[in-house]
Design a protein around this motif. Structure first.
Motif, PDB file in Angstrom:
ATOM      1  N   TYR A  39       0.888  -1.472  -0.021  1.00 14.04           N
ATOM      2  CA  TYR A  39      -0.280  -0.108   0.160  1.00 14.04           C
ATOM      3  C   TYR A  39       1.053   1.366  -0.481  1.00 14.04           C
ATOM      4  CZ  TYR A  39      -4.155  -2.337   1.224  1.00 14.04           C
ATOM      5  OH  TYR A  39      -5.220  -3.048   1.353  1.00 14.04           O
ATOM      6  N   GLY A  40       2.274   1.168   0.141  1.00 15.31           N
ATOM      7  CA  GLY A  40       2.901   2.299   0.676  1.00 15.31           C
ATOM      8  C   GLY A  40       3.271   2.133   1.535  1.00 15.31           C
ATOM      9  N   THR A  41       4.215   3.156   2.038  1.00 17.80           N
ATOM     10  CA  THR A  41       4.498   3.315   3.926  1.00 17.80           C
ATOM     11  C   THR A  41       3.803   3.634   4.855  1.00 17.80           C
ATOM     12  OG1 THR A  41       5.270   5.297   3.969  1.00 17.80           O
ATOM     13  CG2 THR A  41       6.935   3.991   3.685  1.00 17.80           C
ATOM     14  N   ILE A  42       3.447   3.372   6.066  1.00 18.96           N
ATOM     15  CA  ILE A  42       1.776   3.836   6.312  1.00 18.96           C
ATOM     16  C   ILE A  42       1.655   5.004   7.176  1.00 18.96           C
ATOM     17  CG2 ILE A  42       2.965   3.450   9.364  1.00 18.96           C
ATOM     18  CD1 ILE A  42      -0.428   3.458   7.674  1.00 18.96           C
ATOM     19  N   GLU A  43       3.239   6.150   7.215  1.00 20.06           N
ATOM     20  CA  GLU A  43       3.629   6.925   7.080  1.00 20.06           C
ATOM     21  C   GLU A  43       3.404   8.338   6.188  1.00 20.06           C
ATOM     22  OE1 GLU A  43       6.042   4.524   7.977  1.00 20.06           O
ATOM     23  OE2 GLU A  43       5.839   4.253   9.601  1.00 20.06           O
ATOM     24  N   LEU A  44       3.457   7.628   5.313  1.00 18.81           N
ATOM     25  CA  LEU A  44       3.284   8.467   4.018  1.00 18.81           C
ATOM     26  C   LEU A  44       1.329   8.276   3.776  1.00 18.81           C
ATOM     27  CD1 LEU A  44       3.334  10.245   1.238  1.00 18.81           C
ATOM     28  CD2 LEU A  44       3.679   8.388   0.087  1.00 18.81           C
ATOM     29  N   ARG A  45       1.168   7.539   4.014  1.00 20.94           N
ATOM     30  CA  ARG A  45      -0.652   7.104   3.991  1.00 20.94           C
ATOM     31  C   ARG A  45      -0.925   8.241   5.020  1.00 20.94           C
ATOM     32  NH1 ARG A  45      -1.497   1.379   4.336  1.00 20.94           N
ATOM     33  NH2 ARG A  45       0.375   0.725   4.709  1.00 20.94           N
ATOM     34  N   ARG A  46      -0.683   8.326   5.818  1.00 16.42           N
ATOM     35  CA  ARG A  46      -1.070   9.359   7.323  1.00 16.42           C
ATOM     36  C   ARG A  46      -0.435  10.234   6.587  1.00 16.42           C
ATOM     37  NH1 ARG A  46       1.437   6.183  11.488  1.00 16.42           N
ATOM     38  NH2 ARG A  46       0.753   3.948  11.953  1.00 16.42           N
ATOM     39  N   ALA A  47      -0.144  10.478   6.417  1.00 18.20           N
ATOM     40  CA  ALA A  47       0.234  11.879   5.997  1.00 18.20           C
ATOM     41  C   ALA A  47      -0.851  12.100   4.018  1.00 18.20           C
ATOM     42  CB  ALA A  47       1.432  12.393   5.420  1.00 18.20           C
ATOM     43  N   ILE A  48      -0.951  11.704   3.841  1.00 21.93           N
ATOM     44  CA  ILE A  48      -1.690  12.225   2.805  1.00 21.93           C
ATOM     45  C   ILE A  48      -3.174  11.375   3.089  1.00 21.93           C
ATOM     46  CG2 ILE A  48      -2.807  10.500   0.464  1.00 21.93           C
ATOM     47  CD1 ILE A  48      -0.674   9.207   0.049  1.00 21.93           C
ATOM     48  N   SER A  49      -3.875  10.786   3.912  1.00 20.06           N
ATOM     49  CA  SER A  49      -5.391  11.498   5.070  1.00 20.06           C
ATOM     50  C   SER A  49      -4.978  11.928   5.565  1.00 20.06           C
ATOM     51  CB  SER A  49      -5.033   9.498   5.410  1.00 20.06           C
ATOM     52  OG  SER A  49      -6.440  10.204   6.604  1.00 20.06           O
ATOM     53  N   GLN A  50      -4.347  12.334   6.127  1.00 20.28           N
ATOM     54  CA  GLN A  50      -4.404  14.250   6.823  1.00 20.28           C
ATOM     55  C   GLN A  50      -5.361  15.248   6.334  1.00 20.28           C
ATOM     56  OE1 GLN A  50      -0.913  14.478   9.292  1.00 20.28           O
ATOM     57  NE2 GLN A  50      -1.905  15.967  10.412  1.00 20.28           N
ATOM     58  N   TYR A  51      -4.036  14.826   4.542  1.00 16.64           N
ATOM     59  CA  TYR A  51      -3.794  16.146   3.815  1.00 16.64           C
ATOM     60  C   TYR A  51      -5.056  16.229   3.254  1.00 16.64           C
ATOM     61  CZ  TYR A  51      -2.996  18.626  -0.733  1.00 16.64           C
ATOM     62  OH  TYR A  51      -3.357  19.387  -1.896  1.00 16.64           O
ATOM     63  N   LEU A  52      -5.957  15.563   2.949  1.00 19.19           N
ATOM     64  CA  LEU A  52      -7.194  15.269   1.594  1.00 19.19           C
ATOM     65  C   LEU A  52      -8.084  15.423   3.871  1.00 19.19           C
ATOM     66  CD1 LEU A  52      -6.723  11.743   0.172  1.00 19.19           C
ATOM     67  CD2 LEU A  52      -6.650  14.362  -0.391  1.00 19.19           C
ATOM     68  N   ALA A  53      -8.026  15.056   4.105  1.00 23.02           N
ATOM     69  CA  ALA A  53      -8.433  15.806   5.966  1.00 23.02           C
ATOM     70  C   ALA A  53      -8.765  17.272   5.944  1.00 23.02           C
ATOM     71  CB  ALA A  53      -8.919  15.251   6.921  1.00 23.02           C
ATOM     72  N   LEU A  54      -7.810  17.977   5.941  1.00 21.49           N
ATOM     73  CA  LEU A  54      -7.943  19.107   5.796  1.00 21.49           C
ATOM     74  C   LEU A  54      -8.205  20.393   4.792  1.00 21.49           C
ATOM     75  CD1 LEU A  54      -4.088  19.016   7.994  1.00 21.49           C
ATOM     76  CD2 LEU A  54      -6.582  19.759   8.485  1.00 21.49           C
ATOM     77  N   SER A  55      -7.282  19.292   3.457  1.00 24.33           N
ATOM     78  CA  SER A  55      -7.765  20.302   2.717  1.00 24.33           C
ATOM     79  C   SER A  55      -9.715  20.256   2.188  1.00 24.33           C
ATOM     80  CB  SER A  55      -6.648  19.930   1.738  1.00 24.33           C
ATOM     81  OG  SER A  55      -6.844  18.790   0.388  1.00 24.33           O
ATOM     82  N   GLU A  56      -9.561  18.898   1.860  1.00 29.24           N
ATOM     83  CA  GLU A  56     -11.297  19.318   1.334  1.00 29.24           C
ATOM     84  C   GLU A  56     -12.485  18.283   2.638  1.00 29.24           C
ATOM     85  OE1 GLU A  56     -11.083  20.028  -1.294  1.00 29.24           O
ATOM     86  OE2 GLU A  56      -9.285  20.441  -1.973  1.00 29.24           O
ATOM     87  N   GLY A  57     -11.633  18.108   3.950  1.00 29.23           N
ATOM     88  CA  GLY A  57     -13.046  17.677   4.832  1.00 29.23           C
ATOM     89  C   GLY A  57     -13.066  16.150   4.751  1.00 29.23           C
ATOM     90  N   LEU A  58     -12.251  15.605   3.866  1.00 29.88           N
ATOM     91  CA  LEU A  58     -12.464  13.940   3.040  1.00 29.88           C
ATOM     92  C   LEU A  58     -11.767  13.224   4.128  1.00 29.88           C
ATOM     93  CD1 LEU A  58     -12.498  14.012  -0.755  1.00 29.88           C
ATOM     94  CD2 LEU A  58     -13.971  13.594   0.239  1.00 29.88           C
ATOM     95  N   GLU A  59     -12.640  11.908   4.712  1.00 28.27           N
ATOM     96  CA  GLU A  59     -11.844  10.846   5.120  1.00 28.27           C
ATOM     97  C   GLU A  59     -12.003   9.735   5.092  1.00 28.27           C
ATOM     98  OE1 GLU A  59     -13.652   9.688   9.490  1.00 28.27           O
ATOM     99  OE2 GLU A  59     -14.385  11.519   9.084  1.00 28.27           O
ATOM    100  N   TYR A  60     -10.727   9.788   4.209  1.00 25.12           N
ATOM    101  CA  TYR A  60      -9.964   7.919   4.036  1.00 25.12           C
ATOM    102  C   TYR A  60      -9.307   7.262   5.216  1.00 25.12           C
ATOM    103  CZ  TYR A  60     -11.457   9.689  -1.325  1.00 25.12           C
ATOM    104  OH  TYR A  60     -12.555  10.188  -2.108  1.00 25.12           O
ATOM    105  N   HIS A  61      -9.529   6.144   4.947  1.00 27.47           N
ATOM    106  CA  HIS A  61      -8.550   6.042   5.867  1.00 27.47           C
ATOM    107  C   HIS A  61      -7.304   5.306   5.747  1.00 27.47           C
ATOM    108  CE1 HIS A  61      -7.351   3.123   9.917  1.00 27.47           C
ATOM    109  NE2 HIS A  61      -8.419   3.442  10.280  1.00 27.47           N
ATOM    110  N   PRO A  62      -6.355   5.560   6.441  1.00 25.11           N
ATOM    111  CA  PRO A  62      -4.778   5.330   5.854  1.00 25.11           C
ATOM    112  C   PRO A  62      -4.656   3.835   5.957  1.00 25.11           C
ATOM    113  CG  PRO A  62      -4.578   6.593   7.688  1.00 25.11           C
ATOM    114  CD  PRO A  62      -5.867   6.303   7.290  1.00 25.11           C
ATOM    115  N   GLU A  63      -5.606   2.836   6.469  1.00 24.78           N
ATOM    116  CA  GLU A  63      -5.084   1.520   7.004  1.00 24.78           C
ATOM    117  C   GLU A  63      -5.494   1.037   5.091  1.00 24.78           C
ATOM    118  OE1 GLU A  63      -3.074  -0.162   8.501  1.00 24.78           O
ATOM    119  OE2 GLU A  63      -2.982   1.147   9.838  1.00 24.78           O
TER     120      GLU A  63
END
Lengths: 384, 160
Positions: free
Chosen positions: A64-88
């Motif tokens: 899936y990619g490193t969990i750190e990067l997926r968490r950061a992407i998830s956080q980015y989408l949450a902050l910039s778009e209000g979208l919830e995508y679970h990093p797992e």
């Protein structure tokens, strides 16, 4: 020897490739044909990658990619778009949006399924559909609509075989950014006919008038949308080949299955770099975007003054002026401009038939070069 | 005040008001007005050219002089700084934190000239306790300009 795959045979080589071969035989060409930033990747990103190499971070990561990067992407989408995508289980790190697009198509298409593709569009959309065994159904869009597709034309193209709608805004090659209502209407059509939406938003941060509309934030879109994005354009990271897909756990699981067997994982060092870009790259990214915005206004005025009618694009770093009144085809115009004035632009028909009569000019080039290119284009047009 | 115009001028002071108007989507008069207002307000202090003097073959020596100052009643850092910055050979003067108080950049034609300037003019000022000089040997980057040959555009000429 037996013939190669008939699907591969049926797909013509990219129109850009042919033009590239001509350009590469020439010297001192001033190019507005480049589909990538002229800026180098921010130093903090390069430095983070060098450091990680020094520490020996050179192994496979999770599929899936490193969990750190997926968490950061998830956080980015949450902050910039209000979208919830679970990093797992809702984010997959891909080898650029190009791989994401291929995975998305292969994950959803059965042989014979139709995918609606508004044109002019990025060169890989139709081939990706076809490699996956699907049939692309082209819906043209026009200059008078600012190159935003008309939802009613999408509606008219839907059949019982339609599986998905594939859109990419801000658009390469036109820079088009459709009104929010247009995108809402496209989502409504997808809901009515139970279609997937594949949304390539690689140019999202390069939106100049107001905020980018992220498709999965629209009513009804979240469950059925595969959001594709990456780092190439906003952080000047094209050569790193790093992007991501975000969608439902089922879709991401399906895409991951293909990715797992064909790619294993995205390059580890590129993942480290992408993480640094998300953490510390925005200052430089914003600076680049401000400069693209300045160049955008300069090139639009320059081309219009040179006699090529050109709309003000809302995003990306391309303009798509009309050359219809010159009486030349896109190919003729581009070849003659190249040979007579040594300026490279890309024929509009490389992005779909309805791009004929247009050329794509990239403004991911310094202002000095843009001004010089415009001078030469004006001289060329005045001679026609 | 217009930050966008300032940023464009900071990047290239020769950008004309007409060009700035196109870049920002403002009208030319508006830009001209903004610039002259910022000039009058002292926000825009001057327009200069970044020159690689070494490449031009002009010999110029720079030294960073750290100065420890003992302020006394009626004679503060500002007063000492003022006496220092009036000298034309002083390129810049900063009040800094740390072991030393003033950081002075001095420019001369030879190292000797600078050494004498420090010994005779700076070190002898009232309130100056001690100085420490470092000569500039090589300039890598100054005011955001990297002093190396810029790398060419390595991108392929036409890409999707």
């Amino acid at each position: 020897m037996k013939a190669i795959s008939h699907v591969v045979q049926s797909i013509p080589p990219s129109g850009i490739r042919r033009f590239f071969d001509i350009v590469s035989t020439m010297h001192d060409v001033l190019s507005l044909g480049v589909g990538e930033p002229d800026f180098d990747t921010p130093w903090c990103v390069r430095e983070a990658c060098i450091y990680s190499l020094e520490r020996g971070h050179t192994h496979y990561t999770s599929n899936y990619g490193t969990i750190e990067l997926r968490r950061a992407i998830s956080q980015y989408l949450a902050l910039s778009e209000g979208l919830e995508y679970h990093p797992e289980n809702q984010i997959l790190v891909t080898v650029g949006v190009s791989e994401g697009m291929d995975l998305a198509m292969r994950a959803i298409i059965n042989p014979g399924d139709e995918v609606i593709v508004p044109e002019p569009c990025f060169v890989s959309y139709k081939p990706c559909v076809m490699f996956a065994g699907g049939n692309p159904v082209v819906v043209p869009s026009y200059a008078e609509d600012g190159f935003a597709v008309k939802p009613q034309e999408i509606r008219a193209a839907v059949t019982s075989k339609t599986k998905a709608i594939l859109i990419g805004y801000p658009s390469n090659p036109t820079g088009a950014v459709p009104a929010r209502e247009t995108l809402e209407e496209i989502v409504r059509i997808a809901c009515e006919h139970d279609l997937y939406i594949v949304s390539d938003e690689i140019y999202a941060r390069l939106t100049y008038n107001g905020k980018h509309t992220c498709v999965p934030t629209l009513p009804g879109a979240y469950e059925r949308t595969i959001l594709l994005n990456g780092f190439s354009k906003a952080y000047a990271m094209t050569g790193w080949r790093i992007g991501y897909a975000a969608s439902s756990p089922e879709i991401i699981e399906a895409m991951m299955k293909i990715h797992q067997y064909t790619m294993m994982c995205a390059s580890t060092m590129a993942q480290v770099a992408a993480l640094e870009a998300l953490r510390n790259g925005d200052r430089e990214s914003d600076e680049m975007i401000e400069q693209y915005n300045h160049r955008r206004r300069v090139i639009v005025k320059g081309l219009n003054d040179a006699g090529l009618p050109c709309l003000m694009p809302g995003g990306a770093f391309y303009v798509f002026p009309s050359i219809k009144h010159t009486g030349l085809s896109s190919d003729e115009f581009c070849e003659r401009l190249l040979f007579e004035e040594k300026v490279a632009v890309v024929p509009g028909n490389a992005f779909g038939e309805c791009g004929e009569g247009h050329i794509r000019c990239s403004y991911a080039t310094s202002l000095d070069k843009i001004n010089l290119a415009i001078e030469r284009i004006a001289r060329f047009v005045s001679r026609l | 005040m217009d930050i966008e115009v300032l940023k464009i001028l900071a990047r290239d002071a020769r950008t004309s008001p007409a060009e700035i108007a196109v870049m920002t989507g403002k009208n030319e008069d508006e830009v001209r007005h903004a610039i002259s207002e910022m000039e009058q307000a002292g926000i825009i202090r001057s327009y200069k050219t970044v020159i690689d003097w070494e490449k031009a073959g002009v010999e110029r020596v720079f030294a960073f002089i750290d100065v420890r100052v003992s302020p006394s009643r009626g004679v503060g850092f500002d007063d000492v700084a003022r006496r220092v910055y009036k000298y034309p050979e002083v390129h810049s003067v900063y009040l800094v934190s740390g072991d030393y108080d003033l950081r002075v950049v001095v420019e001369g034609q030879t190292m000797k000239e600078i050494a004498f300037f420090v010994a005779e003019k700076l070190a002898t000022l009232d309130g100056v306790l001690s100085t420490r000089s470092s000569f500039l040997l090589k300039k890598y980057k100054e005011d955001g300009e990297i002093y190396e040959e810029p790398e060419g555009d390595e991108r392929l000429a036409v890409t999707p």
